[in-house]
Design an enzyme around this catalytic site. Structure first.
Site, PDB file in Angstrom:
ATOM      1  N   LYS A  56       0.871  -1.171   0.000  1.00 20.93           N
ATOM      2  CA  LYS A  56       0.000   0.000   0.000  1.00 20.93           C
ATOM      3  C   LYS A  56       0.912   1.225   0.000  1.00 20.93           C
ATOM      4  CE  LYS A  56      -3.785   2.553   1.009  1.00 20.93           C
ATOM      5  NZ  LYS A  56      -4.536   2.294   2.251  1.00 20.93           N
ATOM      6  N   VAL A  57       0.762   2.087  -0.999  1.00 21.82           N
ATOM      7  CA  VAL A  57       1.611   3.269  -1.117  1.00 21.82           C
ATOM      8  C   VAL A  57       0.742   4.486  -1.400  1.00 21.82           C
ATOM      9  CG1 VAL A  57       3.585   1.941  -1.993  1.00 21.82           C
ATOM     10  CG2 VAL A  57       1.966   2.974  -3.619  1.00 21.82           C
ATOM     11  N   SER A  58       1.340   5.642  -1.298  1.00 19.22           N
ATOM     12  CA  SER A  58       0.662   6.874  -1.686  1.00 19.22           C
ATOM     13  C   SER A  58       0.598   6.976  -3.203  1.00 19.22           C
ATOM     14  CB  SER A  58       1.424   8.086  -1.141  1.00 19.22           C
ATOM     15  OG  SER A  58       1.505   8.048   0.265  1.00 19.22           O
ATOM     16  N   THR A 110       0.407  11.297  -0.682  1.00 21.77           N
ATOM     17  CA  THR A 110      -0.583  12.010  -1.480  1.00 21.77           C
ATOM     18  C   THR A 110      -1.094  13.216  -0.709  1.00 21.77           C
ATOM     19  OG1 THR A 110      -1.248   9.842  -2.311  1.00 21.77           O
ATOM     20  CG2 THR A 110      -2.609  11.718  -2.935  1.00 21.77           C
ATOM     21  N   ALA A 111      -1.211  13.079   0.612  1.00 18.76           N
ATOM     22  CA  ALA A 111      -1.654  14.208   1.429  1.00 18.76           C
ATOM     23  C   ALA A 111      -0.746  15.418   1.208  1.00 18.76           C
ATOM     24  CB  ALA A 111      -1.659  13.812   2.903  1.00 18.76           C
ATOM     25  N   HIS A 154      -6.188  10.129   8.045  1.00 18.24           N
ATOM     26  CA  HIS A 154      -6.803   9.029   8.780  1.00 18.24           C
ATOM     27  C   HIS A 154      -7.864   9.531   9.763  1.00 18.24           C
ATOM     28  CE1 HIS A 154      -3.898   6.651   6.766  1.00 18.24           C
ATOM     29  NE2 HIS A 154      -2.883   6.954   7.539  1.00 18.24           N
TER      30      HIS A 154
END
Length: 286
Positions: A56-58, A110-111, A154
């Site tokens: 799981k990655v950005s 991504t944030a 989150h």
């Protein structure tokens, strides 16, 4: 694939919910995996170094890894009303962030990419120092005024009021206002060297794991709670309800368009390298 594959994702409720059935051997046709739980900043680095099979990655790290990894159409995080927030200790306008010290969960997330796109329009002169902190440490740092603002992700969306913080901006709202598209946050990728057929099996396993979690959510409840940073059951349920949606089961045309839009806009502003044609096409689930 005979030996277990390596899989890494965050300990956040949406990821432990999504991958529980797969990582606990509840999917008879799924490849066996050995799972590692790690913060997104860690998994982004692992992917850039090509260390693991499935991660799981950005979405913001994809341009750097698409030569080694293929995007899977299931298991990721993309949606509406679920964007990162910029928080401050006092109510201020965006211009107050000029030259300010900002805490972020990762500079490859991504944030942070969404934040940079927003700040380029909203913060004249740009922000000052950017410091990386584990996401659970960001709100205390803002509250204690060790930083001027924090970019949070989150379950912080549901809990920041407990720290008496103020929401300066919602990166998701800004993105949706600009594009009308859902917000791409986290992607699932698999090593291309495994071969197209095996990558397709992994895509199916991710999709089936999502569906299994929806069909019997009680099976993973204790596992999710054990690894959640926020142990309040209502917050965990809100978190899963927001970040696990129909895009998680199938990215689809709209989801893929949102990803293309994010990465194209970022490349046009010099924030990311351009994506080669066809490199982002997800491998369909077998």
């Amino acid at each position: 694939m005979t030996a277990p594959l390596s899989l890494a994702h965050s300990p956040c409720p949406n990821d432990t919910f999504v991958f529980h059935a797969w990582t606990h051997g509840l999917l008879p046709d799924a490849p066996e995996v050995e799972v590692t739980l790690a913060d997104i900043d860690v998994t982004n680095g692992q992917a850039r170094r090509g260390e693991l099979d499935v991660l799981k990655v950005s979405y913001g790290v994809l341009p750097h890894i698409l030569d080694q990894y293929a995007l899977l159409p299931a298991g990721g995080a993309l949606g509406r009303g679920c964007g990162p927030l910029v928080l401050t200790a006092d109510p201020v306008a965006p211009a107050a962030l000029a030259g300010a010290r900002i805490a972020v969960p990762s500079t490859t997330s991504t944030a942070y990419l969404l934040f940079r796109l927003w700040a380029a329009r909203a913060v004249p002169g740009g922000v000052g120092d950017v410091v990386v902190l584990p996401f659970e440490e960001i709100m205390p740092a803002v509250r204690d005024r060790r930083v001027d603002a924090g970019l949070v992700i989150h379950e912080a969306r549901f809990t920041y009021q407990r720290f008496a913080l103020h929401r300066l901006a919602d990166m998701g709202e800004e993105w949706e206002k600009q594009t009308g598209l859902p917000i791409p946050l986290g992607a699932i990728v698999a090593r291309r060297a495994l071969g197209d057929a095996n990558v397709a099996r992994l895509a199916r396993a991710a999709r089936d794991s999502v569906r299994a979690a929806w069909a019997a959510p009680g099976l993973c409840r204790s596992y999710v709670r054990r690894h959640a940073q926020e142990m309040d059951a209502d917050v965990i349920d809100q978190h899963i309800g927001l970040y696990v949606n129909h895009f998680t089961a199938d990215l689809g045309e709209e989801g893929l368009h949102a990803v293309h839009t994010l990465l194209t806009r970022s490349a046009e502003q010099g924030l990311l390298p351009a994506i080669p044609s066809g490199a982002l096409d997800p491998v369909p689930a077998a």
